[in-house]
Design an enzyme around this catalytic site. Structure first.
Site, PDB file in Angstrom:
ATOM      1  CD  GLU A 157      -3.350   0.736   1.772  1.00  0.00           C
ATOM      2  OE1 GLU A 157      -3.602  -0.446   2.070  1.00  0.00           O
ATOM      3  OE2 GLU A 157      -4.138   1.670   1.986  1.00  0.00           O
ATOM      4  CG  ASP A 169      -5.987  -0.261   8.368  1.00  0.00           C
ATOM      5  OD1 ASP A 169      -6.118   0.049   9.571  1.00  0.00           O
ATOM      6  OD2 ASP A 169      -6.218   0.519   7.426  1.00  0.00           O
ATOM      7  CE1 TYR A 221      -3.152  10.327   8.960  1.00  0.00           C
ATOM      8  CE2 TYR A 221      -1.349  10.903   7.483  1.00  0.00           C
ATOM      9  CZ  TYR A 221      -1.903  10.053   8.413  1.00  0.00           C
ATOM     10  OH  TYR A 221      -1.214   8.930   8.798  1.00  0.00           O
TER      11      TYR A 221
HETATM   12  P1  ADP Z   1     -11.012   1.550   2.755  1.00  0.00           P
HETATM   13  O1  ADP Z   1      -9.755   0.772   2.932  1.00  0.00           O
HETATM   14  O2  ADP Z   1     -11.345   2.364   3.950  1.00  0.00           O
HETATM   15  O3  ADP Z   1     -12.174   0.724   2.327  1.00  0.00           O
HETATM   16  P2  ADP Z   1      -9.442   2.724   0.687  1.00  0.00           P
HETATM   17  O4  ADP Z   1      -9.624   3.909  -0.183  1.00  0.00           O
HETATM   18  O5  ADP Z   1      -8.196   2.607   1.482  1.00  0.00           O
HETATM   19  O6  ADP Z   1     -10.747   2.600   1.601  1.00  0.00           O
HETATM   20  O7  ADP Z   1      -9.507   1.416  -0.211  1.00  0.00           O
HETATM   21  C1  ADP Z   1     -10.559   1.223  -1.128  1.00  0.00           C
HETATM   22  C2  ADP Z   1      -9.990   0.804  -2.463  1.00  0.00           C
HETATM   23  O8  ADP Z   1      -9.470  -0.538  -2.372  1.00  0.00           O
HETATM   24  C3  ADP Z   1     -11.039   0.735  -3.540  1.00  0.00           C
HETATM   25  O9  ADP Z   1     -11.235   1.989  -4.156  1.00  0.00           O
HETATM   26  C4  ADP Z   1     -10.415  -0.274  -4.500  1.00  0.00           C
HETATM   27  O10 ADP Z   1      -9.422   0.334  -5.303  1.00  0.00           O
HETATM   28  C5  ADP Z   1      -9.701  -1.237  -3.564  1.00  0.00           C
HETATM   29  N1  ADP Z   1     -10.553  -2.389  -3.228  1.00  0.00           N
HETATM   30  C6  ADP Z   1     -10.910  -2.813  -2.009  1.00  0.00           C
HETATM   31  N2  ADP Z   1     -11.675  -3.929  -2.079  1.00  0.00           N
HETATM   32  C7  ADP Z   1     -11.806  -4.223  -3.377  1.00  0.00           C
HETATM   33  C8  ADP Z   1     -12.492  -5.247  -4.118  1.00  0.00           C
HETATM   34  N3  ADP Z   1     -13.208  -6.193  -3.496  1.00  0.00           N
HETATM   35  N4  ADP Z   1     -12.390  -5.230  -5.456  1.00  0.00           N
HETATM   36  C9  ADP Z   1     -11.676  -4.283  -6.082  1.00  0.00           C
HETATM   37  N5  ADP Z   1     -11.029  -3.304  -5.455  1.00  0.00           N
HETATM   38  C10 ADP Z   1     -11.079  -3.250  -4.129  1.00  0.00           C
HETATM   39 MG    MG Z   2      -7.816   1.632   3.246  1.00  0.00          MG
END
Ligand code: ADP
Ligand code: MG
Length: 378
Positions: A157, A169, A221
């Site tokens: 990440e 996380d 942030y």
């Molecule tokens: P959070 O971690 O709080 O849900 P983030 O912005 O850090 O929010 O992560 C979300 C991103 O992770 C989505 O926009 C996508 O790019 C990716 N992601 C997470 N789960 C999936 C999934 N099941 N399929 C595709 N992309 C995913």
């Molecule tokens: Mg996230």
């Protein structure tokens, strides 16, 4: 299982194995990971599944049921940062961080199916990274510990996707135990399991996604983080972790007024996490609720990272009888949590929904959550 069939539909062959990794909620310990403090998250029931299969060649094919199953294809050699933006970078980053050539010696087919709501503050990104990480660790017999996998997922990440997140996380997604929260010391990355059996105590933790997003987030942030680092530098220590309130107050002439207030949040929040651990060991959920309320007040008044939508959730939940409520995550929008008696969860949600409607705000989303098992091969 449906993902197995969908894997077959997508790649015309079945998967070798399926890994699952959950999202998370942080009970308390906000905005102190970067000050080497403590956090106390737990894994939620919702998880992300990664079905994986080793290939004979060096192709990586990847699709997500949340992205219309469109298959993206790469050669192993071309997987290195920076890549074009795309959701698949979270998974490609894990392949890269595990080590192409040396460890990921073959191509793979990967299908993702995630139940963790995306972008709601429940860390769907870590659930995705950790499901892929655990799946490939098993598929390639890499034998990484969960701690090592957490660092690999974090590196994916940070260094591949380009998001400067901490390691909370990924740690909790991989290491959590059902009925427990995970105390993580962000200084030395040691962890311990703390009893947090909500169900047995007739409680629930309600997550409320305000769906608000105030543009300040990123700058806000970075500015808070810079304030904390500046305090540490001025007072000659590594981080706020090395300071007490007494030390701050006696040296306050070295700090700006804002720095003093920001540091107060960091230092008192660290103490609240440890007090929460004590409360949980005594099954004293009323005390935990009070600490959660204090955490919100500190984030709102001293750290100034709340917003009207988050405050509305917190105040409405408190008025509806929640033991405690606070904003979670970076702030300026996103989600809040409320610790509620299971029988009152529905009423609390209704009260919050009504308060939002009355204020002309977009309807919030609700996610009840109970502490669950970390990542597994299923
Ligand atoms: P959070 O971690 O709080 O849900 P983030 O912005 O850090 O929010 O992560 C979300 C991103 O992770 C989505 O926009 C996508 O790019 C990716 N992601 C997470 N789960 C999936 C999934 N099941 N399929 C595709 N992309 C995913
Ligand atoms: Mg996230």
């Amino acid at each position: 299982m449906n993902i197995e069939k969908r894997f077959f539909d997508t790649f015309s062959i079945g998967p070798d194995l399926i890994a699952a990794a959950p999202g998370r909620v942080n009970i308390i310990g906000e905005h102190i990971d970067y000050s080497q403090g403590y956090v106390l998250p737990f894994a939620i029931q919702d998880r992300t599944y990664a079905a994986v299969r080793k290939r004979d060649d060096n192709l990586v094919r990847i699709a997500s049921l949340q992205r219309k199953s469109v298959v993206h294809t790469y050669n192993l050699e071309e997987i290195r940062p920076p890549m074009k933006r795309g959701w698949e970078n979270y998974a490609l980053g894990v392949i890269w961080a595990l080590g192409i050539d040396q460890y990921i010696t073959h191509g793979v087919d990967i299908l993702i199916d995630g139940q963790v709501p995306l972008g709601a503050g429940l860390s769907s990104s870590a659930a995705l990274e950790c499901s892929v990480g655990l799946g490939l660790n098993t598929l390639f017999d890499l034998d990484h510990s969960l701690e090592a996998l957490a660092r690999i997922a974090q590196s994916a990440e940070n260094d591949f996707v380009g998001m400067p997140c901490g390691i909370m996380d990924q740690s909790v997604s991989l290491m959590a135990k059902a009925g427990f929260a995970l105390l993580l010391d962000c200084r030395d990355l040691t962890t311990s399991h703390i009893p947090f059996d909500l169900a047995a105590n007739g409680l629930e933790l309600l997550v409320v996604d305000t769906r608000a997003h105030h543009a300040l987030v990123d700058g806000g942030y970075a500015a808070r983080r810079a304030d904390c680092e500046s305090v540490a530098r001025k007072l000659g220590v590594d981080s706020l972790r090395d300071l007490s309130m007494e030390q701050i107050v006696t040296q306050k002439e070295k700090l700006t007024e804002i720095e003093l207030i920001r540091a107060r949040h960091g230092i008192t929040e660290m103490a609240r996490v440890l007090d929460s651990v004590t409360a949980l060991k005594e099954s004293n959920f009323e005390q935990l609720g009070r600490l959660i309320n204090l955490s919100h007040a500190s984030l709102k008044d001293d750290y100034a990272v709340s917003c009207p939508e988050l405050d509305l959730v917190v105040e409405t939940a408190q008025a509806a009888g929640a033991l405690g409520a606070r904003m979670v995550g970076g702030g300026f929008g996103g989600s809040a949590i409320a610790l509620v008696r299971a029988g009152l969860a529905e009423l609390t949600s209704i009260a919050i929904r009504e308060a939002f409607a009355k204020s002309g705000l977009k309807a919030p989303r609700f996610f009840p959550s109970l502490p669950s098992q970390g990542a597994q091969i299923i």
